[in-house]
Design a protein around this motif. Structure first.
Motif, PDB file in Angstrom:
ATOM      1  N   SER A   2      17.166   1.008  63.630  1.00 62.66           N
ATOM      2  CA  SER A   2      16.114   0.296  64.337  1.00 62.66           C
ATOM      3  C   SER A   2      14.776   0.992  64.112  1.00 62.66           C
ATOM      4  O   SER A   2      14.718   2.187  63.800  1.00 62.66           O
ATOM      5  N   LEU A   3      13.700   0.235  64.272  1.00 61.89           N
ATOM      6  CA  LEU A   3      12.366   0.797  64.096  1.00 61.89           C
ATOM      7  C   LEU A   3      12.104   1.917  65.108  1.00 61.89           C
ATOM      8  O   LEU A   3      11.469   2.931  64.783  1.00 61.89           O
ATOM      9  N   PHE A   4      12.621   1.746  66.325  1.00 57.49           N
ATOM     10  CA  PHE A   4      12.444   2.774  67.356  1.00 57.49           C
ATOM     11  C   PHE A   4      13.124   4.073  66.946  1.00 57.49           C
ATOM     12  O   PHE A   4      12.564   5.168  67.111  1.00 57.49           O
ATOM     13  N   HIS A   5      14.340   3.980  66.419  1.00 57.83           N
ATOM     14  CA  HIS A   5      15.076   5.167  65.987  1.00 57.83           C
ATOM     15  C   HIS A   5      14.336   5.876  64.854  1.00 57.83           C
ATOM     16  O   HIS A   5      14.201   7.108  64.854  1.00 57.83           O
ATOM     17  N   ILE A   6      13.843   5.103  63.892  1.00 57.70           N
ATOM     18  CA  ILE A   6      13.094   5.681  62.775  1.00 57.70           C
ATOM     19  C   ILE A   6      11.834   6.376  63.282  1.00 57.70           C
ATOM     20  O   ILE A   6      11.513   7.498  62.878  1.00 57.70           O
ATOM     21  N   PHE A   7      11.114   5.708  64.188  1.00 52.93           N
ATOM     22  CA  PHE A   7       9.892   6.298  64.740  1.00 52.93           C
ATOM     23  C   PHE A   7      10.195   7.585  65.492  1.00 52.93           C
ATOM     24  O   PHE A   7       9.454   8.574  65.383  1.00 52.93           O
ATOM     25  N   LEU A   8      11.280   7.594  66.257  1.00 47.83           N
ATOM     26  CA  LEU A   8      11.652   8.777  67.044  1.00 47.83           C
ATOM     27  C   LEU A   8      11.945   9.967  66.128  1.00 47.83           C
ATOM     28  O   LEU A   8      11.478  11.092  66.356  1.00 47.83           O
ATOM     29  N   ILE A   9      12.733   9.722  65.080  1.00 46.41           N
ATOM     30  CA  ILE A   9      13.057  10.781  64.117  1.00 46.41           C
ATOM     31  C   ILE A   9      11.794  11.294  63.438  1.00 46.41           C
ATOM     32  O   ILE A   9      11.566  12.506  63.322  1.00 46.41           O
TER      33      ILE A   9
END
Length: 267
Positions: A2-9
């Motif tokens: 997900s975009l949120f997961h990518i952003f968090l990483i």
């Protein structure tokens, strides 16, 4: 992903890569303490590319100087500043490359990826950073960087292969212990990150590229972009703050997080 997961990483990697708080430790903790899956090698490589881009941009003049000095350095002529810088960066990278190969071949990298190890290193090396930052006379400038100091700081940097130690934190601790000013300690540590990131990322990058598909490439590009922006902001902020603030705020953060992780690990 997900975009949120990518952003968090990407945000975690970008913000913590150059701050003395351990980016690898935070990335290991994310799937360990949450329900999120491990991001995989492709995203790891992508966010490292992003942070590499940030440090190259911030220290572009020093990087160009070192690159231009490589031919003279290879011929043993260190009289120019560029040749000297290129040679010292190469010397400082040797310990971490040797130690990294040893850890990889012995399988210690998997053993050390635990909340308990990160808790102890976060706490212990936070205290080490505080002692190094507070003790002795520290007036040396980056222009005074020597072969001996490059070896010593390289050995300090190799300690950061233990998750939770922090590559920048270890290198800065070594520089402060050797007598360098805060901003100069951070500058040398950041320059040392360039060949280190390249040395660790190139082999893994070849492996990832061979197995990548369109979706992985897309996620990697997004992650690299986010990491680049986050790292550049964090780097600019830290270098500006070090002109008037010590490393104590990072020490406090490390100690608090270390204690919390140890309580979690042992209970």
């Amino acid at each position: 992903m997900s975009l949120f997961h990518i952003f968090l990483i990407a945000a975690l990697q970008g913000v913590t890569e150059f701050l003395p708080v351990s980016s690898s430790g935070h990335l290991i903790l994310l799937p360990s303490l949450t329900a999120l899956p491990d991001q995989g090698q492709a995203i790891d490589v992508a966010v490292h590319v992003g942070t590499l881009g940030a440090v190259l941009l911030y220290f572009w003049s020093d990087f160009k100087l070192a690159v231009r000095g490589i031919p003279k350095a290879l011929s043993g002529r260190w009289e120019s500043p560029g040749a000297k810088l290129a040679s010292l960066l190469a010397i400082a990278t040797v310990p971490v490359v040797v130690a990294g190969l040893f850890i990889k071949l012995t399988g210690l990298d998997d053993v050390m990826r635990s909340v308990t190890v990160i808790g102890w290193t976060m706490l212990g090396f936070g205290i080490v950073l505080w002692i190094a930052d507070r003790s002795g006379v520290q007036e040396k400038k980056s222009e005074e960087w020597s072969v001996r100091d490059a070896w010593v700081m390289g050995l300090w940097q190799a300690l950061a292969l233990i998750p939770g130690t922090s590559r920048s934190g270890a290198a800065i601790s070594g520089a402060r212990a050797l007598g360098y000013k805060r901003t100069d300690s951070a500058k040398i540590a950041m320059l040392m990150s360039i060949p280190t990131i390249i040395a660790s990322g190139v082999p893994l990058g070849y492996e990832v590229i061979g197995n990548a598909d369109v979706s992985v490439a897309r996620d990697g590009a997004i992650a690299a972009s986010f990491a680049f922006v986050a790292a550049l902001i964090a780097l600019r902020l830290m270098m500006r703050l070090l002109q008037s603030v010590s490393f104590t705020p990072y020490v406090i953060y490390r100690i608090i997080l270390g204690v919390v992780l140890l309580v979690y690990a042992y209970t």
